[in-house]
Scaffold this motif. Structure first.
Motif, PDB file in Angstrom:
ATOM      1  N   ASN A  60     -14.193  -3.015  -0.936  1.00  0.00           N
ATOM      2  CA  ASN A  60     -13.562  -1.844  -1.804  1.00  0.00           C
ATOM      3  C   ASN A  60     -13.669  -0.480  -1.160  1.00  0.00           C
ATOM      4  O   ASN A  60     -13.151   0.452  -1.480  1.00  0.00           O
ATOM      5  CB  ASN A  60     -14.392  -1.839  -2.989  1.00  0.00           C
ATOM      6  CG  ASN A  60     -13.764  -3.377  -4.213  1.00  0.00           C
ATOM      7  OD1 ASN A  60     -12.698  -3.569  -3.683  1.00  0.00           O
ATOM      8  ND2 ASN A  60     -14.582  -3.599  -5.110  1.00  0.00           N
ATOM      9  N   PRO A  65      -8.066   4.040  -4.235  1.00  0.00           N
ATOM     10  CA  PRO A  65      -6.740   3.691  -4.954  1.00  0.00           C
ATOM     11  C   PRO A  65      -6.224   5.083  -5.543  1.00  0.00           C
ATOM     12  O   PRO A  65      -6.805   5.981  -5.665  1.00  0.00           O
ATOM     13  CB  PRO A  65      -7.477   2.968  -6.249  1.00  0.00           C
ATOM     14  CG  PRO A  65      -8.874   2.748  -5.939  1.00  0.00           C
ATOM     15  CD  PRO A  65      -9.249   3.477  -4.789  1.00  0.00           C
ATOM     16  N   PRO A  68      -5.383   3.885 -10.265  1.00  0.00           N
ATOM     17  CA  PRO A  68      -5.587   2.540 -10.905  1.00  0.00           C
ATOM     18  C   PRO A  68      -5.022   2.110 -12.114  1.00  0.00           C
ATOM     19  O   PRO A  68      -4.866   1.053 -12.137  1.00  0.00           O
ATOM     20  CB  PRO A  68      -7.261   2.614 -10.962  1.00  0.00           C
ATOM     21  CG  PRO A  68      -7.584   3.937 -10.536  1.00  0.00           C
ATOM     22  CD  PRO A  68      -6.412   4.893 -10.488  1.00  0.00           C
ATOM     23  N   ASP A  76      -1.995  -5.860  -6.951  1.00  0.00           N
ATOM     24  CA  ASP A  76      -1.252  -5.028  -5.965  1.00  0.00           C
ATOM     25  C   ASP A  76      -2.312  -3.795  -6.053  1.00  0.00           C
ATOM     26  O   ASP A  76      -2.817  -3.467  -7.189  1.00  0.00           O
ATOM     27  CB  ASP A  76       0.078  -4.490  -6.350  1.00  0.00           C
ATOM     28  CG  ASP A  76       0.860  -5.725  -5.965  1.00  0.00           C
ATOM     29  OD1 ASP A  76       0.400  -6.892  -5.446  1.00  0.00           O
ATOM     30  OD2 ASP A  76       2.222  -5.486  -6.140  1.00  0.00           O
ATOM     31  N   ARG A  77      -2.614  -3.131  -4.897  1.00  0.00           N
ATOM     32  CA  ARG A  77      -3.199  -1.732  -5.121  1.00  0.00           C
ATOM     33  C   ARG A  77      -2.310  -0.762  -4.146  1.00  0.00           C
ATOM     34  O   ARG A  77      -2.086  -1.141  -3.123  1.00  0.00           O
ATOM     35  CB  ARG A  77      -4.566  -1.834  -4.348  1.00  0.00           C
ATOM     36  CG  ARG A  77      -5.384  -3.373  -4.613  1.00  0.00           C
ATOM     37  CD  ARG A  77      -6.594  -3.121  -5.177  1.00  0.00           C
ATOM     38  NE  ARG A  77      -7.120  -4.183  -5.857  1.00  0.00           N
ATOM     39  CZ  ARG A  77      -8.208  -5.046  -5.507  1.00  0.00           C
ATOM     40  NH1 ARG A  77      -8.943  -4.507  -4.877  1.00  0.00           N
ATOM     41  NH2 ARG A  77      -8.340  -6.122  -6.095  1.00  0.00           N
ATOM     42  N   ILE A  79      -2.795   2.231  -2.542  1.00  0.00           N
ATOM     43  CA  ILE A  79      -4.124   2.987  -1.696  1.00  0.00           C
ATOM     44  C   ILE A  79      -3.576   4.197  -0.720  1.00  0.00           C
ATOM     45  O   ILE A  79      -2.293   4.359  -0.519  1.00  0.00           O
ATOM     46  CB  ILE A  79      -5.012   2.126  -0.869  1.00  0.00           C
ATOM     47  CG1 ILE A  79      -4.123   1.531   0.337  1.00  0.00           C
ATOM     48  CG2 ILE A  79      -5.452   0.996  -1.579  1.00  0.00           C
ATOM     49  CD1 ILE A  79      -4.625   0.965   1.143  1.00  0.00           C
TER      50      ILE A  79
END
Ligand code: ADP
Length: 393
Positions: A60, A65, A68, A76-77, A79
């Protein structure tokens, strides 16, 4: 037997690692949230130059992110890296043996971008379609309203025309007293004008119809000059009223054309009426005919030129469409149907119509009718000599 695949006891972590290095998705193994192994592709996705650089780091902590709460798929992120570059990654758990977790890592940035583009394009298409449908409905409504208006106008005009004609005939029949020669001439002129007006209304209604039904012509083979001169003399009072000068440039060798005189009279009337309507008082109008060759064919060209405001190049085609009136025509009465009717009539004669700039300013409307001598003639019946019938059958 020789074809049998040799079965190995286990697939060791090294072999597994090299297999995972060959696929386009990245893989990361974690223990208690920290990376213990990563494929080369996973390092690329996290923008590290080797997988070793990921080892020991919290999964992490590899990214920040962006939002969020944004509506992405659960795995899915969105970033952001320390240099500001943003990516959309899928980080999905694919295996867990109690001690270790295996994650699949994919870079979906390009794919999501394309999907968003497709969605946006779809929304725009949907919107454009709705606009098109509403525009079509509006045009249909307007056309219906105009047709209705035209029908009402034509009815309102035809009734008094019939009455005027009736009274003129009554006068000519000398039911209410004798008429001298001049009075008879006035009555006849009056009846003639009523007929022209009736004809004009009928043609306007025809031109405004949506359907392109074929126009029926009563064609003769003759010179257009008498028709041209007839219209000019009919409209002369109007020309004089506006202080306009009228000149003729008629080729004495003007060829005969094949045309319906009533319809072509209508075309010339419309073009000349426009020249009168749109010219400045005191201006000049020229009427002309000449023989021309175009695309290997011979035509008789009739032109009506004026020194009025002229027609801008970008409007020269569209003014022949129904209901098109140019911006500065509001002060002059009209429905924008005259030129559309002219085009229809000329096309029915296999001719062409257009407008260009008059040298010296103003507009020069012209239309071309096929030269009568250029049109294919009916084949002459050939006389059969005795005995020929048998040999031709
Ligand atoms: P209407 O005259 O009833 O408007 P037309 O179809 O005859 O309809 O003409 C269409 C438009 O073309 C006119 O509204 C006017 O803007 C333009 N136009 C036609 N003739 C001329 C001309 N001789 N000079 C300038 N503009 C013209």
């Amino acid at each position: 037997m020789g074809n049998k695949i040799q079965k190995k006891d286990t697939i060791g972590p090294e072999l597994l690692g090299s297999i995972l290095d060959t696929v386009s998705e990245g893989f990361v193994r974690c223990r208690e949230g920290a990376v213990i192994w990563a494929s080369a592709r996973a390092a690329e996705i996290f923008r590290e130059d080797s997988a070793e650089k990921l080892i020991g780091r919290e999964l992490n902590s590899l990214f920040v992110p962006v939002d969020p709460t944004s509506a992405l798929e659960p795995s899915d992120r969105h970033i952001r890296f320390s240099d500001g570059e943003e990516r959309i990654l899928r980080i999905a758990p694919v295996g867990d043996n109690g001690d270790e977790e295996l994650y699949l890592v994919e870079n979906l940035t390009q794919q999501r971008f394309l999907e968003n583009e497709v969605q946006r394009a779809n929304r725009e298409l949907h919107h454009a379609n709705r606009e098109r449908v509403s525009l079509r409905n509006r045009v249909q409504c307007e056309t219906e309203e105009r047709d209705e208006l035209l029908t009402v106008i034509s009815h309102e005009l035809r009734t008094p025309i019939t009455v005027i004609t009736g009274y003129n005939r009554l006068l000519l029949a000398e039911k209410v007293g004798t008429l001298n020669e001049e009075q008879q001439r006035f009555c006849n002129q009056s009846i003639k004008s009523c007929q022209r007006l009736n004809n004009f209304i009928a043609n306007l209604l025809e031109a405004s119809r949506e359907s392109d039904g074929e126009m029926v012509l009563e064609v003769t083979e003759t010179s257009v000059v008498p028709t041209l001169e007839g219209v000019a003399s009919f409209l002369r009072p109007l020309i004089e009223e506006h202080g306009l000068s009228l000149t003729f440039d008629i080729d004495p060798a003007s060829a005969a054309a094949r045309f319906d005189p009533v319809r072509i009279e209508q075309v010339i009337t419309n073009l000349l009426s426009n020249a009168i309507k749109y010219s400045h008082d005191g201006g000049m109008i020229e009427l002309g005919t000449r023989n021309i060759e175009d695309g290997g064919r011979s035509y008789v060209e009739i032109c009506v030129a004026d020194d009025g405001p002229g027609i801008a190049e970008e409007d020269r085609e569209r003014i022949f469409d129904p209901y098109v009136r140019l911006g500065d025509s509001g002060h002059v009465g009209g429905l924008g149907l005259g030129l559309a009717l002219c085009k229809r009539i000329v096309s029915a004669h296999s001719g062409t119509i257009g407008v260009d700039e008059r040298p010296g300013g103003g507009s020069r409307f012209f239309f071309r009718l096929p030269d009568a001598s250029d049109l294919p003639k009916e084949p002459e019946p050939t006389e059969l000599k005795p005995g020929e019938l048998e040999s031709t059958s």
